[in-house]
Design a protein around this motif. Structure first.
Motif, PDB file in Angstrom:
ATOM      1  N   GLY A  25       5.858 -17.135  14.278  1.00  0.00           N
ATOM      2  CA  GLY A  25       5.983 -15.673  14.506  1.00  0.00           C
ATOM      3  C   GLY A  25       7.001 -14.713  14.605  1.00  0.00           C
ATOM      4  O   GLY A  25       6.927 -13.542  14.866  1.00  0.00           O
ATOM      5  N   PHE A  26       8.396 -15.327  14.619  1.00  0.00           N
ATOM      6  CA  PHE A  26       9.369 -14.222  14.766  1.00  0.00           C
ATOM      7  C   PHE A  26      10.551 -15.215  14.116  1.00  0.00           C
ATOM      8  O   PHE A  26      10.340 -16.257  13.775  1.00  0.00           O
ATOM      9  N   HIS A  86       5.432  -6.607  21.932  1.00  0.00           N
ATOM     10  CA  HIS A  86       4.536  -7.411  20.867  1.00  0.00           C
ATOM     11  C   HIS A  86       4.350  -8.818  21.121  1.00  0.00           C
ATOM     12  O   HIS A  86       3.560  -9.230  20.545  1.00  0.00           O
ATOM     13  N   LEU A  87       5.468  -9.494  21.582  1.00  0.00           N
ATOM     14  CA  LEU A  87       5.632 -11.026  21.924  1.00  0.00           C
ATOM     15  C   LEU A  87       5.295 -11.347  23.293  1.00  0.00           C
ATOM     16  O   LEU A  87       5.193 -12.589  23.275  1.00  0.00           O
ATOM     17  N   CYS A  88       5.171 -10.422  24.073  1.00  0.00           N
ATOM     18  CA  CYS A  88       4.974 -10.609  25.399  1.00  0.00           C
ATOM     19  C   CYS A  88       5.931 -11.651  26.181  1.00  0.00           C
ATOM     20  O   CYS A  88       5.632 -12.359  26.828  1.00  0.00           O
ATOM     21  N   ILE A  89       7.283 -11.666  25.817  1.00  0.00           N
ATOM     22  CA  ILE A  89       8.205 -12.545  25.966  1.00  0.00           C
ATOM     23  C   ILE A  89       8.795 -11.603  27.384  1.00  0.00           C
ATOM     24  O   ILE A  89       9.229 -10.568  27.530  1.00  0.00           O
ATOM     25  N   GLN A 135       9.348 -17.753  10.812  1.00  0.00           N
ATOM     26  CA  GLN A 135       8.441 -16.744  11.156  1.00  0.00           C
ATOM     27  C   GLN A 135       7.188 -17.215  10.814  1.00  0.00           C
ATOM     28  O   GLN A 135       6.164 -16.837  11.245  1.00  0.00           O
ATOM     29  N   TYR A 155      10.951  -5.107  21.303  1.00  0.00           N
ATOM     30  CA  TYR A 155       9.823  -5.832  20.361  1.00  0.00           C
ATOM     31  C   TYR A 155       9.420  -6.999  20.894  1.00  0.00           C
ATOM     32  O   TYR A 155       8.292  -7.433  21.028  1.00  0.00           O
ATOM     33  N   ALA A 156      10.545  -7.933  21.583  1.00  0.00           N
ATOM     34  CA  ALA A 156      10.122  -9.187  22.089  1.00  0.00           C
ATOM     35  C   ALA A 156       9.237  -8.901  23.359  1.00  0.00           C
ATOM     36  O   ALA A 156       8.342  -9.812  23.596  1.00  0.00           O
TER      37      ALA A 156
END
Length: 170
Positions: free
Chosen positions: A63-64, A122-125, A59, A118-119
């Motif tokens: 960041g995850f 928020h994480l632009c995956i 984390q 969320y991925a």
């Protein structure tokens, strides 16, 4: 502790060393050992160390991580769900595991669906992986229901058994 994701029934939050008893129970559940792996964690201290060196470090570093899935109504820790960066996989991996008394109630599906959102948002995956034991029928069905496609059956580095490798594109 930070709440990262919320759904109608659940909240997913960062794990802390205070979660050691829950974590110890989860990683020693026979289904976890059979379908994921035996992490060899047998004491609260080993659980605390694994939490700090694994999800907490991830984390902070990337960041995850895997998050504790709690019921909103009573804060009961039921399982883990989140994202893992494994050296043996090209893409970030959706991972989850739940204690046996919380299976079959839609919690894993709800947590995994929210983690996918969320991925992406928020994480632009744009692409995820997921891995399961070929014999874990419930997990294979869940991944397919979420839109994951079976890409291959592989043997991951450091392991000796077949693993289903799934892919998901947003």
């Amino acid at each position: 502790m930070t709440i990262v994701i919320t759904t109608d029934r659940l909240q997913l939050r960062t794990i802390t060393s205070d979660d050691a008893a829950f974590y110890l129970a989860l990683v020693n559940d026979p289904a976890f050992i059979e379908n994921i792996r035996d992490k060899g964690i047998r004491t609260l201290e080993e659980a605390r160390t694994d939490i700090v060196n694994g999800p907490v470090a991830n984390q902070e570093k990337i960041g995850f991580s895997l998050y504790v899935v709690e019921r909103k109504e009573d804060g009961q820790a039921m399982g883990l769900c989140g994202l893992v960066k494994r050296e043996s996989l090209k893409n970030i991996d959706l991972g989850y595991a739940f204690l046996p008394q919380f299976l079959g109630q839609g919690y894993a599906r709800e947590a995994a669906r929210a983690t996918l959102a969320y991925a992406n948002t928020h994480l632009c995956i744009s692409k995820l992986a997921a891995i399961t034991s070929p014999n874990n029928l419930a997990s294979n069905k869940l991944l397919q229901d979420l839109g994951f496609q079976l890409e291959a059956v592989v043997v991951l580095a450091g392991e000796s058994r077949d693993t289903n490798l799934y892919g998901y594109e947003f």
